[in-house]
Write a protein that holds these residues in place. Structure first.
Motif, PDB file in Angstrom:
ATOM      1  N   UNK A 134      -4.809 -24.565  67.495  1.00 48.45           N
ATOM      2  CA  UNK A 134      -5.231 -25.888  67.939  1.00 48.45           C
ATOM      3  C   UNK A 134      -4.664 -26.942  66.991  1.00 48.45           C
ATOM      4  N   UNK A 135      -4.093 -27.982  67.539  1.00 46.59           N
ATOM      5  CA  UNK A 135      -3.485 -29.031  66.723  1.00 46.59           C
ATOM      6  C   UNK A 135      -4.368 -30.268  66.671  1.00 46.59           C
ATOM      7  N   UNK A 136      -4.204 -31.005  65.586  1.00 46.02           N
ATOM      8  CA  UNK A 136      -4.945 -32.242  65.427  1.00 46.02           C
ATOM      9  C   UNK A 136      -3.998 -33.417  65.276  1.00 46.02           C
ATOM     10  N   UNK A 137      -4.510 -34.510  64.765  1.00 47.30           N
ATOM     11  CA  UNK A 137      -3.713 -35.708  64.539  1.00 47.30           C
ATOM     12  C   UNK A 137      -2.884 -35.521  63.272  1.00 47.30           C
ATOM     13  N   UNK A 138      -1.585 -35.637  63.403  1.00 51.27           N
ATOM     14  CA  UNK A 138      -0.681 -35.382  62.278  1.00 51.27           C
ATOM     15  C   UNK A 138      -0.817 -36.490  61.232  1.00 51.27           C
ATOM     16  N   UNK A 139      -0.979 -36.087  59.983  1.00 52.80           N
ATOM     17  CA  UNK A 139      -1.053 -37.046  58.880  1.00 52.80           C
ATOM     18  C   UNK A 139       0.340 -37.535  58.513  1.00 52.80           C
ATOM     19  N   UNK A 140       0.492 -38.842  58.494  1.00 52.38           N
ATOM     20  CA  UNK A 140       1.729 -39.463  58.015  1.00 52.38           C
ATOM     21  C   UNK A 140       1.529 -39.825  56.547  1.00 52.38           C
ATOM     22  N   UNK A 141       2.611 -39.893  55.800  1.00 57.34           N
ATOM     23  CA  UNK A 141       2.488 -40.271  54.385  1.00 57.34           C
ATOM     24  C   UNK A 141       3.455 -41.386  54.042  1.00 57.34           C
ATOM     25  N   UNK A 142       3.064 -42.180  53.081  1.00 54.53           N
ATOM     26  CA  UNK A 142       3.864 -43.317  52.607  1.00 54.53           C
ATOM     27  C   UNK A 142       3.659 -43.396  51.100  1.00 54.53           C
ATOM     28  N   UNK A 143       4.734 -43.537  50.364  1.00 54.20           N
ATOM     29  CA  UNK A 143       4.652 -43.531  48.905  1.00 54.20           C
ATOM     30  C   UNK A 143       5.207 -44.832  48.327  1.00 54.20           C
ATOM     31  N   UNK A 144       4.442 -45.400  47.417  1.00 54.12           N
ATOM     32  CA  UNK A 144       4.885 -46.563  46.639  1.00 54.12           C
ATOM     33  C   UNK A 144       5.062 -46.111  45.197  1.00 54.12           C
ATOM     34  N   UNK A 145       6.262 -46.253  44.656  1.00 58.71           N
ATOM     35  CA  UNK A 145       6.539 -45.859  43.280  1.00 58.71           C
ATOM     36  C   UNK A 145       6.603 -47.110  42.420  1.00 58.71           C
ATOM     37  N   UNK A 146       5.746 -47.166  41.399  1.00 59.35           N
ATOM     38  CA  UNK A 146       5.709 -48.323  40.517  1.00 59.35           C
ATOM     39  C   UNK A 146       5.720 -47.922  39.058  1.00 59.35           C
ATOM     40  N   UNK A 147       5.608 -48.905  38.192  1.00 54.34           N
ATOM     41  CA  UNK A 147       5.620 -48.650  36.747  1.00 54.34           C
ATOM     42  C   UNK A 147       4.420 -49.282  36.058  1.00 54.34           C
ATOM     43  N   UNK A 148       3.303 -49.369  36.780  1.00 55.36           N
ATOM     44  CA  UNK A 148       2.057 -49.877  36.207  1.00 55.36           C
ATOM     45  C   UNK A 148       1.150 -48.688  35.919  1.00 55.36           C
ATOM     46  N   UNK A 149       0.619 -48.607  34.701  1.00 58.08           N
ATOM     47  CA  UNK A 149      -0.201 -47.474  34.290  1.00 58.08           C
ATOM     48  C   UNK A 149      -1.488 -47.388  35.109  1.00 58.08           C
ATOM     49  N   UNK A 150      -1.984 -46.154  35.257  1.00 57.95           N
ATOM     50  CA  UNK A 150      -3.198 -45.933  36.030  1.00 57.95           C
ATOM     51  C   UNK A 150      -4.388 -46.691  35.451  1.00 57.95           C
ATOM     52  N   UNK A 151      -4.416 -46.850  34.135  1.00 58.20           N
ATOM     53  CA  UNK A 151      -5.529 -47.556  33.508  1.00 58.20           C
ATOM     54  C   UNK A 151      -5.633 -49.001  33.960  1.00 58.20           C
ATOM     55  N   UNK A 152      -4.510 -49.584  34.386  1.00 60.46           N
ATOM     56  CA  UNK A 152      -4.512 -50.964  34.855  1.00 60.46           C
ATOM     57  C   UNK A 152      -4.726 -51.061  36.363  1.00 60.46           C
ATOM     58  N   UNK A 153      -4.244 -50.065  37.062  1.00 62.81           N
ATOM     59  CA  UNK A 153      -4.296 -50.133  38.521  1.00 62.81           C
ATOM     60  C   UNK A 153      -5.543 -49.452  39.091  1.00 62.81           C
ATOM     61  N   UNK A 154      -6.253 -48.693  38.257  1.00 63.25           N
ATOM     62  CA  UNK A 154      -7.346 -47.862  38.742  1.00 63.25           C
ATOM     63  C   UNK A 154      -8.432 -48.611  39.494  1.00 63.25           C
ATOM     64  N   UNK A 155      -8.993 -49.660  38.898  1.00 61.36           N
ATOM     65  CA  UNK A 155     -10.105 -50.380  39.528  1.00 61.36           C
ATOM     66  C   UNK A 155      -9.684 -51.080  40.818  1.00 61.36           C
ATOM     67  N   UNK A 156      -8.594 -51.872  40.795  1.00 59.58           N
ATOM     68  CA  UNK A 156      -8.205 -52.514  42.066  1.00 59.58           C
ATOM     69  C   UNK A 156      -7.779 -51.516  43.140  1.00 59.58           C
ATOM     70  N   UNK A 165      -9.179 -48.564  43.549  1.00 54.17           N
ATOM     71  CA  UNK A 165     -10.442 -48.054  44.083  1.00 54.17           C
ATOM     72  C   UNK A 165     -11.029 -49.040  45.095  1.00 54.17           C
ATOM     73  N   UNK A 166     -10.916 -50.336  44.798  1.00 55.33           N
ATOM     74  CA  UNK A 166     -11.414 -51.350  45.728  1.00 55.33           C
ATOM     75  C   UNK A 166     -10.615 -51.320  47.025  1.00 55.33           C
ATOM     76  N   UNK A 167      -9.316 -51.101  46.906  1.00 55.44           N
ATOM     77  CA  UNK A 167      -8.464 -51.018  48.090  1.00 55.44           C
ATOM     78  C   UNK A 167      -8.828 -49.793  48.929  1.00 55.44           C
ATOM     79  N   UNK A 168      -9.145 -48.699  48.266  1.00 58.26           N
ATOM     80  CA  UNK A 168      -9.544 -47.498  48.988  1.00 58.26           C
ATOM     81  C   UNK A 168     -10.809 -47.738  49.809  1.00 58.26           C
ATOM     82  N   UNK A 169     -11.730 -48.531  49.263  1.00 56.15           N
ATOM     83  CA  UNK A 169     -12.950 -48.831  50.003  1.00 56.15           C
ATOM     84  C   UNK A 169     -12.654 -49.650  51.263  1.00 56.15           C
TER      85      UNK A 169
END
Length: 253
Positions: free
Chosen positions: A168-190, A192-196
């Protein structure tokens, strides 16, 4: 993930995997194929050649997921105990399957070449459906929602491809990647807000290094709606740039 999307668990069975002697490549390969089929792989477990463990884990995961795929432990030697353990998990006899026996016999010119050890590969749970092995003949099998494959990668892959059209098949997950040079410690909180704001999109952050040793951080977004995925990706890119970083927008997959 939508409620209607099928789910799966992969069980890698074998002491040789746990000892490090053999490297597992089967789980990654199956994960890629399940993604293309729209089946959500929820767990990968590596367990030993211990009957009680196999029985317990198989019964646990077959009740939880749409499909269970096991790899390993269906060969001709004494430590190949997966088939017998699957039979015990389902509460059915482990017995000689005449169809499987005939398939194995076709490999040899004489009856005596089908040794007792080789006949072990024709012993499967009663009522199981055989899974064809176009490479070395010895079949896998399906018991309920549990598919039991060989551990040899080339054979496992051939077995999987044989059953894939029937899953049985479901809805295929598509993926998109953004590659940056900002450390996780700086990007983590915003981030998380975007994920919400995008609860329907899976957002993951994966730091690493480029070949020249400079820092990179890949933000991977996965979802089934191409427009929503693109919108979330644009916001991630804008976020990285707002923090003074550079962002490379890789095409959706």
């Amino acid at each position: 993930m939508r409620d209607s999307d099928p789910t799966a668990c992969v069980l890698i069975i074998g002491n040789e995997i746990l000892s490090g002697r053999t490297k597992d490549t089967n789980s990654g390969w199956i994960a890629d194929r399940l993604t293309l089929l729209g089946i959500r792989l929820q767990e990968i477990r590596v367990i030993p050649d211990v009957e009680a463990t196999i029985v317990s884990v198989v019964n646990e995961v077959r009740a939880r997921y749409t499909y269970v795929f096991t790899c390993g432990g269906i060969g001709p030697t004494h430590d190949d105990i997966t088939a017998e353990s699957i039979a015990k998990a389902f509460g059915v006899p482990w017995e000689l399957n005449e169809e499987a026996r005939a398939i194995l016999r076709s490999n040899y010119s004489r009856d005596e070449d089908l040794t007792p050890a080789r006949l072990r590969m024709a012993m499967i749970p009663r009522g199981a459906e055989l899974v064809a092995n176009p490479i070395s003949k010895a079949p896998g099998f399906r018991t309920g929602n549990v598919y039991t494959f060989a551990g040899v990668p080339r054979i496992m892959q051939a077995m999987f491809e044989g059953v894939a059209p029937h899953l049985k098949r479901g809805n295929v997950l598509l993926s998109h990647t953004i590659v940056g040079n900002v450390a996780e410690g700086r990007i983590g909180d915003p981030l998380a807000a975007l994920q919400r704001c995008y609860a329907d999109i899976e957002i993951g952050s994966y730091p690493g290094q480029r070949a020249d040793g400079t820092f990179r951080n890949s933000v991977v977004l996965r979802g089934t709606d191409r427009e929503r995925l693109a919108a979330a990706a644009r916001e991630v890119k804008d976020l990285i740039q707002s923090l003074g970083g550079e962002a490379v927008d890789e095409p959706p997959q």
